[in-house]
Scaffold this active site. Structure first.
Site, PDB file in Angstrom:
ATOM      1  CD  GLU A   1     -36.672  -1.056 -18.481  1.00  0.00           C
ATOM      2  OE1 GLU A   1     -36.535   0.037 -17.911  1.00  0.00           O
ATOM      3  OE2 GLU A   1     -35.896  -1.479 -19.340  1.00  0.00           O
TER       4      GLU A   1
ATOM      5  CB  CYS B   1     -41.175   4.010 -13.435  1.00  0.00           C
ATOM      6  SG  CYS B   1     -41.526   4.243 -15.178  1.00  0.00           S
TER       7      CYS B   1
ATOM      8  N   GLY C   1     -41.853  -3.234 -12.820  1.00  0.00           N
ATOM      9  CA  GLY C   1     -42.409  -3.181 -11.476  1.00  0.00           C
ATOM     10  C   GLY C   1     -41.374  -2.688 -10.486  1.00  0.00           C
ATOM     11  CB  SER C   2     -41.362  -2.927  -6.834  1.00  0.00           C
ATOM     12  OG  SER C   2     -41.434  -4.332  -6.691  1.00  0.00           O
TER      13      SER C   2
ATOM     14  CD  GLU D   1     -40.222   3.831  -7.571  1.00  0.00           C
ATOM     15  OE1 GLU D   1     -40.283   2.666  -7.147  1.00  0.00           O
ATOM     16  OE2 GLU D   1     -40.573   4.137  -8.714  1.00  0.00           O
TER      17      GLU D   1
HETATM   18  P1  NAP Z   1     -44.505  -5.064  -8.333  1.00  0.00           P
HETATM   19  O1  NAP Z   1     -45.179  -5.212  -7.032  1.00  0.00           O
HETATM   20  O2  NAP Z   1     -43.057  -5.322  -8.396  1.00  0.00           O
HETATM   21  O3  NAP Z   1     -45.303  -6.036  -9.331  1.00  0.00           O
HETATM   22  C1  NAP Z   1     -44.955  -6.227 -10.699  1.00  0.00           C
HETATM   23  C2  NAP Z   1     -45.227  -7.689 -11.098  1.00  0.00           C
HETATM   24  O4  NAP Z   1     -44.215  -8.505 -10.537  1.00  0.00           O
HETATM   25  C3  NAP Z   1     -46.520  -8.260 -10.590  1.00  0.00           C
HETATM   26  O5  NAP Z   1     -47.054  -9.140 -11.569  1.00  0.00           O
HETATM   27  C4  NAP Z   1     -46.107  -9.012  -9.362  1.00  0.00           C
HETATM   28  O6  NAP Z   1     -46.959 -10.091  -9.099  1.00  0.00           O
HETATM   29  C5  NAP Z   1     -44.753  -9.549  -9.746  1.00  0.00           C
HETATM   30  N1  NAP Z   1     -43.892  -9.766  -8.574  1.00  0.00           N
HETATM   31  C6  NAP Z   1     -43.538  -8.831  -7.665  1.00  0.00           C
HETATM   32  N2  NAP Z   1     -42.692  -9.363  -6.749  1.00  0.00           N
HETATM   33  C7  NAP Z   1     -42.510 -10.651  -7.102  1.00  0.00           C
HETATM   34  C8  NAP Z   1     -41.730 -11.721  -6.568  1.00  0.00           C
HETATM   35  N3  NAP Z   1     -40.974 -11.564  -5.485  1.00  0.00           N
HETATM   36  N4  NAP Z   1     -41.781 -12.915  -7.186  1.00  0.00           N
HETATM   37  C9  NAP Z   1     -42.571 -13.092  -8.285  1.00  0.00           C
HETATM   38  N5  NAP Z   1     -43.316 -12.116  -8.837  1.00  0.00           N
HETATM   39  C10 NAP Z   1     -43.282 -10.915  -8.266  1.00  0.00           C
HETATM   40  O7  NAP Z   1     -44.691  -3.591  -8.934  1.00  0.00           O
HETATM   41  P2  NAP Z   1     -46.017  -2.712  -8.977  1.00  0.00           P
HETATM   42  O8  NAP Z   1     -46.313  -2.258  -7.598  1.00  0.00           O
HETATM   43  O9  NAP Z   1     -47.033  -3.423  -9.743  1.00  0.00           O
HETATM   44  O10 NAP Z   1     -45.595  -1.449  -9.855  1.00  0.00           O
HETATM   45  C11 NAP Z   1     -45.082  -0.266  -9.309  1.00  0.00           C
HETATM   46  C12 NAP Z   1     -43.580  -0.212  -9.512  1.00  0.00           C
HETATM   47  O11 NAP Z   1     -43.292  -0.381 -10.881  1.00  0.00           O
HETATM   48  C13 NAP Z   1     -42.951   1.103  -9.111  1.00  0.00           C
HETATM   49  O12 NAP Z   1     -41.785   0.847  -8.389  1.00  0.00           O
HETATM   50  C14 NAP Z   1     -42.609   1.752 -10.449  1.00  0.00           C
HETATM   51  O13 NAP Z   1     -41.547   2.650 -10.402  1.00  0.00           O
HETATM   52  C15 NAP Z   1     -42.316   0.555 -11.278  1.00  0.00           C
HETATM   53  N6  NAP Z   1     -42.474   0.849 -12.700  1.00  0.00           N
HETATM   54  C16 NAP Z   1     -41.378   0.836 -13.503  1.00  0.00           C
HETATM   55  C17 NAP Z   1     -41.504   1.159 -14.841  1.00  0.00           C
HETATM   56  C18 NAP Z   1     -40.319   1.149 -15.757  1.00  0.00           C
HETATM   57  O14 NAP Z   1     -40.524   1.186 -16.957  1.00  0.00           O
HETATM   58  N7  NAP Z   1     -39.118   1.110 -15.275  1.00  0.00           N
HETATM   59  C19 NAP Z   1     -42.761   1.480 -15.363  1.00  0.00           C
HETATM   60  C20 NAP Z   1     -43.860   1.463 -14.514  1.00  0.00           C
HETATM   61  C21 NAP Z   1     -43.684   1.131 -13.180  1.00  0.00           C
HETATM   62  P3  NAP Z   1     -47.571 -10.249  -7.619  1.00  0.00           P
HETATM   63  O15 NAP Z   1     -48.285  -8.978  -7.351  1.00  0.00           O
HETATM   64  O16 NAP Z   1     -48.415 -11.459  -7.786  1.00  0.00           O
HETATM   65  O17 NAP Z   1     -46.433 -10.438  -6.690  1.00  0.00           O
END
Ligand code: NAP
Length: 531
Positions: A265, A302, A241-242, A395
């Site tokens: 990641e 990503c 995720g982010s 990003e």
């Molecule tokens: P996200 O908002 O970070 O969410 C990912 C997961 O983490 C969700 O289940 C979210 O749950 C949880 N989460 C986020 N912040 C949290 C916190 N402070 N405390 C606890 N849990 C937390 O990411 P996204 O928007 O779904 O995905 C997009 C991002 O993923 C982009 O930045 C992309 O580059 C990255 N990505 C990386 C890869 C890689 O392999 N490196 C692959 C795909 C995507 P909640 O929504 O309930 O907070």
């Protein structure tokens, strides 16, 4: 299959809390069928205790049993049929074809893990035979092998609702290693998470796995994930995720009385360097393919190429014009959810206001914000402009990239030096360019997890050699990958046995080598038994 919106804790369902959240179709803004219950701390606790209570039993199952379980997951996933693909599409705006591709990728990857554990050599068995006559001290019998660590908390990303979510490599590699899993469902595709979880639970029952080997807890508040990572029975976390989310949970994992590894990641800028030899040979083709890579999946990868650097020349000018022309054809499309859409539109507003950037080109058609649509944008700056505008090194998730005009090799190296850790770095050039621009390549080798030559970073081959990770902030731990079969190494640790009776050793270390795995015996790789 009927969804209930409840927590799936082993074979039980529960909805302790009245706090609920809907699942939204980003294209229409409307709610989809089923309201989801926020997990309570007590439910997270039950899932973690149950997972821990079956860890020993699950770990001790033969690898064949775990492989059968993984293959049953593939079958049950495919048996979900169109319902699964339609739900994933409705929750993310991804076309059905993309969801089908993701599902097939997840299934193929899972089968790869089943094969890896059936073969068995992944566990890196090492044996140093004893020598009682060694002077001045006898040499002991020392053997080691990788063993599973315990229950794993998994967090998927919104942009891969199937392949990097409940059914992704995190869950499957943990099962392959012998670890129970608790997934915190992504609130942006809660229905897809529940369907995938039900397929796993059905496969677990079919293959007689202990109840508790898998649970799903749902929630849109950050507390649910935080409780999970804080839980003393959780032994590691895997997150995609982010940077903000990954870093927050990494800090939670580190602040526990007993810290645990947290494999995050995260996002990345994935720079592309276009060297003169490549521009001479195929500038039109690179311009077209680059715009396709930037806009693929509405830029929500990503590995999206966020920066493109080249050396000022007539050819680079022509290339820039071609890029501007090609991006104008991108028809705005729906993003994953309103949060990502808002982050993208405010990021674009900041770029439009920046004195360091010029808008080189954008979609001809305007985006419809009510349908969460994004248009594509390409900006232009100079090497100095990039250094003055540090947000360009972060990003911006969506269909956007920036071309950077450089004076020569020194500028390219200066940009590379300024980069944070990144999942990938791409070079377009001739083989001669690689010799001339060697100082640039040396820097990129330090910064990136994957180096691509004359290709594009989006689209990751799922295989044994792939590395999808990189130095922080691309990943929290640069040694590990979240894609490909090496991902299993995140959920094991070496356990060493000294002078242990043969009959009581793990199978991979026994003299007879009953599973016929490759082992390192006194420094030599062999499948032979020990006489
Ligand atoms: P996200 O908002 O970070 O969410 C990912 C997961 O983490 C969700 O289940 C979210 O749950 C949880 N989460 C986020 N912040 C949290 C916190 N402070 N405390 C606890 N849990 C937390 O990411 P996204 O928007 O779904 O995905 C997009 C991002 O993923 C982009 O930045 C992309 O580059 C990255 N990505 C990386 C890869 C890689 O392999 N490196 C692959 C795909 C995507 P909640 O929504 O309930 O907070």
């Amino acid at each position: 299959m009927k969804l209930t919106g409840q927590q799936l804790i082993g074979n039980s369902e529960s909805a302790d809390s009245d706090d609920t959240f809907p699942s939204i179709n980003p294209a229409s803004g409307g709610g989809l069928e089923t309201i989801f219950h926020e997990a309570t701390k007590a439910e997270v606790d039950r899932a973690a205790l149950l997972a821990d209570s079956v860890f020993s039993e699950f770990r001790d199952r033969l690898a064949e049993g775990r492989a059968d379980f993984i293959e049953a997951i593939c079958e049950e996933t495919l048996a979900l049929g169109d319902d699964f693909l339609e739900r994933a599409s409705a929750e993310t705006g991804h076309p059905i074809a993309r969801c089908t591709m993701e599902r097939d990728r997840a299934v193929n990857q899972a089968r790869m893990f089943a094969n890896v554990i059936r073969e068995g050599s992944w566990a890196d068995a090492r044996i140093d035979l004893p020598d009682s006559s060694r002077k001045p001290m006898p040499k002991p019998d020392v053997r080691s092998v990788l063993q599973p660590i315990g229950p794993i908390a998994v967090f998927g990303a919104s942009n891969f609702p199937i392949a990097i979510s409940v059914l992704g490599a995190d869950t499957i590699s943990a099962f392959a290693a012998g670890c129970p899993v608790i997934v915190k469902g992504h609130p942006a595709h809660a229905g897809t998470c529940e369907l995938a979880a039900r397929a796993i639970l059905k496969a677990a029952r079919r293959t007689d796995m202990p109840e508790g080997v898998f649970s799903l807890v749902q929630g849109r508040s950050v507390e649910v994930g935080t409780w999970l990572v804080q839980h003393p029975k959780i032994m590691a976390g895997a997150f995609t995720g982010s940077l903000a989310g990954g870093r927050a949970l990494l800090d939670v994992a580190a602040a526990r009385p007993v810290p645990i590894p947290f494999y995050a990641e995260m996002g990345s800028v994935n720079p592309v360097f276009i060297l003169p030899g490549a521009l001479k040979e195929r500038k039109e083709q690179i311009a077209g393919d680059l715009v396709a890579a930037v806009t693929l999946g509405v830029g929500q990868f990503c590995t999206n190429p966020g920066l493109v650097a080249g050396i000022e020349s007539e050819e680079w000018q022509d290339f820039s014009k071609l890029v501007a022309e090609k991006v104008s054809h991108f028809a705005p499309a729906t993003m994953l959810h309103s949060g990502i859409h808002n982050a993208f539109t405010s990021g674009i507003a900041k770029r439009n206001d920046s004195e360091e950037l010029e808008l080189l080109g954008c979609s001809d058609t305007e985006a419809n914000p009510a349908a969460c649509e994004a248009a594509a944008y390409i900006y232009q700056t100079t090497q100095q402009g990039l250094l003055n505008e540090p947000t360009l090194l972060e990003e911006l998730f969506g269909p956007v990239s920036t071309l950077v005009d450089c004076g020569g090799l020194d500028d390219l190296v200066a940009i590379a030096e300024k980069l944070d850790g990144t999942l990938s770095a791409t070079v377009h050039g001739s083989e001669e360019d690689l010799v001339t621009y060697r100082p640039l390549l040396k820097v990129l080798q330090r910064k990136a997890g994957r180096l691509i030559f004359n290709g594009y970073p989006v689209g990751i081959e799922v295989c044994h050699s792939i590395h999808h990770g990189g130095p922080y902030p691309a990943a929290s731990h640069s040694f590990f990958t979240s894609v490909g079969t090496r991902a299993i190494q995140r959920f094991v640790r070496p356990v060493c046995y000294q002078d242990w009776p043969d009959s009581q050793l793990p199978m991979a270390l026994q003299n007879a080598n009953p599973r016929g795995v490759w082992r390192l015996i006194d420094g030599e790789r062999t499948r032979e038994e020990i006489q």
